[in-house]
Design an enzyme around this catalytic site. Structure first.
Site, PDB file in Angstrom:
ATOM      1  N   ASP A 124       5.278  32.487  66.813  1.00 11.42           N
ATOM      2  CA  ASP A 124       6.062  31.829  65.760  1.00 11.42           C
ATOM      3  C   ASP A 124       5.216  30.777  65.048  1.00 11.42           C
ATOM      4  O   ASP A 124       5.664  30.137  64.098  1.00 11.42           O
ATOM      5  CB  ASP A 124       7.382  31.259  66.305  1.00 11.42           C
ATOM      6  CG  ASP A 124       7.184  30.266  67.437  1.00 11.42           C
ATOM      7  OD1 ASP A 124       6.024  29.994  67.812  1.00 11.42           O
ATOM      8  OD2 ASP A 124       8.198  29.753  67.955  1.00 11.42           O
TER       9      ASP A 124
ATOM     10  N   GLU B 114      10.281  30.122  75.077  1.00 13.87           N
ATOM     11  CA  GLU B 114       9.825  28.801  75.526  1.00 13.87           C
ATOM     12  C   GLU B 114      10.881  28.150  76.412  1.00 13.87           C
ATOM     13  O   GLU B 114      12.056  28.110  76.035  1.00 13.87           O
ATOM     14  CB  GLU B 114       9.557  27.900  74.307  1.00 13.87           C
ATOM     15  CG  GLU B 114       8.424  28.410  73.434  1.00 13.87           C
ATOM     16  CD  GLU B 114       8.103  27.490  72.257  1.00 13.87           C
ATOM     17  OE1 GLU B 114       8.700  26.384  72.167  1.00 13.87           O
ATOM     18  OE2 GLU B 114       7.269  27.880  71.431  1.00 13.87           O
TER      19      GLU B 114
ATOM     20  N   GLU C 299       0.704  25.609  77.742  1.00  9.85           N
ATOM     21  CA  GLU C 299       0.073  24.989  76.569  1.00  9.85           C
ATOM     22  C   GLU C 299      -0.130  23.498  76.778  1.00  9.85           C
ATOM     23  O   GLU C 299       0.794  22.768  77.144  1.00  9.85           O
ATOM     24  CB  GLU C 299       0.959  25.250  75.332  1.00  9.85           C
ATOM     25  CG  GLU C 299       0.386  24.641  74.055  1.00  9.85           C
ATOM     26  CD  GLU C 299       1.010  25.177  72.775  1.00  9.85           C
ATOM     27  OE1 GLU C 299       1.811  26.132  72.816  1.00  9.85           O
ATOM     28  OE2 GLU C 299       0.668  24.620  71.709  1.00  9.85           O
TER      29      GLU C 299
END
Ligand code: KIV
Length: 272
Positions: A52, A123, A190
């Site tokens: 995204d 997520e 991340e």
């Protein structure tokens, strides 16, 4: 000899698991369009993420929040059309899976059916447990994403390194174990401390792919526009630039403008 799509050995989620087992690192890059995906797949990348992050690099938005499910399906279809070998993972965008597990399943099914992607990425951990379970129950492979999760940027407030404090690190470990237990085939971590990422990769049996998470994980992912130097002003410490394509494009365009203005282009051979 011509190569047919059916002759090419495709990367599967099972092969990624086998790569982790034998200690072979997994390479992953983003792509959002046919031409870029064709080059990356031809170069031999293992996984293509239709991220995204298209919201940032393709549409120029400040965050990933505005991109819609229809946009993601458009990008993913373009990528799938180009790919012969890589596993194509598609981000479910913000607002398309957090509301309810029914909505999550509907979004994942639309991605799989309409784009031909091979897996989806979401997520979060505990807070999206029901959505992850429901998507998996339909036979759709799910990749998790923990640490800096850009869809929650307004909760975090900044893009700085996550899970530096004990409590957040412990929640990340718990969430990672939960995602593995639920049946996710891989996990992206991340922007977290490398020691924490290495610990998670060691404790999980599924592949852990890092971005800004150090070298102790099972693979690496970067946004392709960043590593090729197409985006010019995004310079986080974790990013290695492998080319200056942005600079090359500027020079080429300037050269073209000059040739058009001076009537050097087109020459006699370039016309009918
Ligand atoms: O959207 C994206 O590009 C991502 C990667 C940064 C992992 O989620």
């Amino acid at each position: 000899m011509s190569v047919h799509k059916s002759d090419i050995k495709k990367v599967t989620t099972h092969q990624l698991a086998a790569m982790k087992e034998r200690g072979e690192k997994i390479s992953m890059l983003t792509a959002y369009d046919y031409s870029m995906a064709k080059i990356i797949d031809g170069a031999g990348i293992d996984v293509i993420l239709v991220g995204d992050s298209a919201s940032n690099v393709m549409a120029g938005n400040e965050t990933t929040l505005p991109i819609t499910l229809d946009h993601m399906i458009y990008h993913a279809t373009s990528v799938v059309n180009a790919v012969d070998r890589a596993l194509v993972v598609v981000d479910i965008p913000f607002g398309s899976y957090q509301g309810s597990s029914t909505e999550a399943l509907r979004s994942a099914i639309r991605i799989m059916k309409e784009s031909g992607g091979h897996a989806v990425k979401v997520e979060g951990g505990k807070e999206i447990e029901d959505s992850v379970k429901r998507i998996l129950s339909a036979g759709i492979p799910v990749m998790g994403h923990l640490g800096l999760t850009p869809q929650s940027i307004y909760k975090f407030g900044t893009y700085t390194v996550r899970a530096k404090e004990e409590a957040e690190a412990q929640k990340l470990i718990d969430d990672a174990k939960l995602l593995e237990e639920l049946g996710c085939f891989a996990l992206v971590l991340e922007k977290i401390p490398s020691a924490l990422a290495e610990r998670v990769a060691k404790e999980l049996t599924i592949p852990v792919i890092g971005i800004g998470a150090g070298s102790g994980v099972d693979g690496q992912v970067l946004v392709v526009h960043d590593m090729l130097g197409i985006t010019q002003d995004f310079k986080p410490r974790f990013l290695r630039r492998y080319a200056n394509i942005g600079g090359m494009m500027t020079e080429a365009v300037q050269h073209y403008i000059q040739d058009v203005k001076s009537v050097d282009f087109p020459n006699e051979k370039e016309q009918y």
